[in-house]
Design an enzyme around this catalytic site. Structure first.
Site, short mmCIF file in Angstrom:
data_model
loop_
_atom_site.label_atom_id
_atom_site.label_comp_id
_atom_site.label_asym_id
_atom_site.label_seq_id
_atom_site.Cartn_x
_atom_site.Cartn_y
_atom_site.Cartn_z
CB THR A 182 -0.92 -0.01 1.23
OG1 THR A 182 -1.81 -1.10 1.09
CG2 THR A 182 -1.72 1.26 1.38
CG ASP A 213 -6.94 1.02 6.27
OD1 ASP A 213 -6.64 -0.03 5.66
OD2 ASP A 213 -6.10 1.87 6.60
CB THR A 233 0.22 1.48 5.25
OG1 THR A 233 0.51 0.14 4.84
CG2 THR A 233 1.41 2.05 6.02
N GLY A 236 -5.99 -3.45 7.64
CA GLY A 236 -7.10 -2.53 7.42
C GLY A 236 -8.30 -2.69 8.33
N1 ASP Z 1 -4.41 -1.18 4.80
C1 ASP Z 1 -4.44 -1.97 3.60
C2 ASP Z 1 -5.66 -2.83 3.60
O1 ASP Z 1 -6.02 -3.36 4.64
C3 ASP Z 1 -3.25 -2.84 3.43
C4 ASP Z 1 -1.91 -2.18 3.60
O2 ASP Z 1 -1.80 -1.11 4.15
O3 ASP Z 1 -0.92 -2.76 3.13
O4 ASP Z 1 -6.23 -3.03 2.54
#
Ligand code: ASP
Length: 315
Positions: A182, A213, A233, A236
Site C-alpha cells: 500500500t 481502510d 497502512t 485494514g
Molecule cells: N491497509 C491496507 C488494507 O487493509 C493494506 C496495507 O496497508 O498494506 O487493505
C-alpha cells in the site's frame, strides 16, 4: 514552508527479509516518488497535485502493492482501492474494488471533481472511469511473478495475506513474499493547504469484495487544514474499526494534542491495544511531518523546503 511525506507500506520490514539489491530498489522507488511530489510543490503546485504525482509514481512501480503491483485476489484478479482528500475544502473522492484502471488515485480525483459523489465501487466505478477517459490497462499489466507465487501458495485455502506481513492471517503458511505494499502521500503546500491520498491492492487472496481502510475517508485517509493530513497502512480491519486517520485529527482538533502526540496516542496506544499492526504518515499546516508505526518497519520518505529529507525502510 512546504513538505511532502510518503509511504510504501508498513509491516514486518527488516533487513532479514531483503537483500541489498531489493533494499536499494525500494529506496530508489520511494525517492523518485517523493521527489516527483516535491517538484510539484516547488513549482507552486497544490498539495493535491503533489500527493497525486507521488502516488502515481508509486502506482506505476511494480514493487509496491498499488496500481501495477497490486496483489492477486482469490479469483486471481486485481481489485484496487484508493482515496484522495483536500484539507482546505474537505472535498474527497474514493474508489473501491476497481479493476484495469492504471492509476486508481486519478480515478479517485475524478470522483471528487466530477461525480457529485464521494465513493464509487466496482463496475459503477469502472463505468465512470470509462466516461472520464482514464487510462485502462489489460489484466496482464498487473502480472508480477512474485505476487503470483505468493497467491498460488494460499489460493486454495481460506487464508488471506497482508502484503507487508511475513505471515498469514488466520493461519501459519510461511510467506516467501518479500514485497510490501500500500502506498500513500500527504503534503502541505506553499499556501499551507493540506492533502492526503492512499492507494492499494489490498490483501492477497482477499474475496467477497473485501475493502480495507485505505479508501475509507476517516479510516485510512483524511485531511483537514485545521489539523493534519494522514495516510495509513497496515491491517485494514483494525484501522477501519479504530477510525484511525480521523481519530488523529480529532485529538488535535478537540483535545489540543500536537501532531506527534496525536499520532502516538492512536498508533502506539489505541491501535496497538486493539491488536492492529501498521502505521501512518502525517503532516500539519505548518508543514511539520511525522512518521508513526508500531510494526517492525515502514517504507517511507519525506522532503521539505527547509532542506530536510529522508528515506528509510526499517524501524
Ligand atoms: N491497509 C491496507 C488494507 O487493509 C493494506 C496495507 O496497508 O498494506 O487493505
Amino acid at each position: 514552508m512546504y513538505s511532502i511525506v510518503i509511504h510504501g507500506g508498513a509491516g514486518n520490514i527488516t533487513p532479514a527479509i531483503m537483500n541489498a539489491e531489493q533494499e536499494a530498489l525500494h529506496l530508489a522507488g520511494l525517492t523518485a516518488a517523493r521527489d516527483s511530489g516535491f517538484e510539484v510543490l516547488k513549482q507552486g503546485g497544490t498539495a493535491m497535485q503533489a500527493v497525486e504525482a507521488a502516488i502515481v509514481s508509486l502506482e506505476d512501480n511494480p514493487l509496491f502493492n498499488a496500481g501495477r503491483g497490486a496483489v492477486f485476489t482469490k479469483k486471481g484478479l486485481h481489485e484496487m482501492d484508493a482515496a484522495l482528500m483536500n484539507g482546505s475544502t474537505l472535498d474527497a473522492g474514493a474508489v473501491a474494488g476497481v479493476r484495469n484502471v492504471r492509476n486508481p488515485i486519478r480515478l479517485a480525483r475524478e470522483v471528487m471533481l466530477k461525480s457529485g459523489h464521494v465513493f464509487l465501487s466496482g463496475s459503477g466505478a469502472h463505468e465512470f472511469a470509462l466516461m472520464q477517459g482514464l487510462d485502462l490497462v489489460h489484466d496482464d499489466y498487473f502480472f508480477n511473478q512474485d505476487r503470483y507465487d505468493q497467491w498460488v501458495a494460499i489460493r486454495d485455502s481460506d487464508f488471506y495475506q497482508l502484503d507487508h506481513k511475513g505471515d498469514n492471517l488466520k493461519g501459519s503458511i510461511p510467506s516467501t513474499d518479500h514485497k510490501f505494499g500500500t502506498v500513500g502521500a500527504v503534503a502541505c503546500d506553499t499556501r499551507g493547504n493540506l492533502a492526503a491520498g492512499t492507494s492499494t491492492g489490498g490483501m492477497t487472496n482477499k474475496r467477497f469484495g473485501r475493502i480495507g481502510d485505505s479508501p475509507v475517508i476517516g479510516a485510512g485517509t483524511y485531511a483537514n487544514n485545521k489539523t493534519c493530513a494522514i495516510s495509513c497502512t497496515g491491517h485494514g480491519e483494525f484501522f477501519l474499526r479504530g477510525v484511525v486517520a480521523y481519530d488523529v485529527s480529532c485529538l488535535m482538533e478537540y483535545a489540543g494534542l500536537s501532531l506527534q502526540e496525536a499520532c502516538e496516542r492512536v498508533v502506539n496506544g489505541k491501535l496497538k491495544a486493539m491488536g492492529g499492526e501498521g502505521g501512518l504518515i502525517a503532516v500539519n499546516a505548518r508543514a511539520d511531518d511525522y512518521f508513526c508505526f508500531n510494526s517492525a518497519g515502514m517504507y517511507r520518505a519525506m522532503r521539505n523546503s527547509e532542506g530536510k529529507e529522508s528515506v528509510a525502510c526499517y524501524g
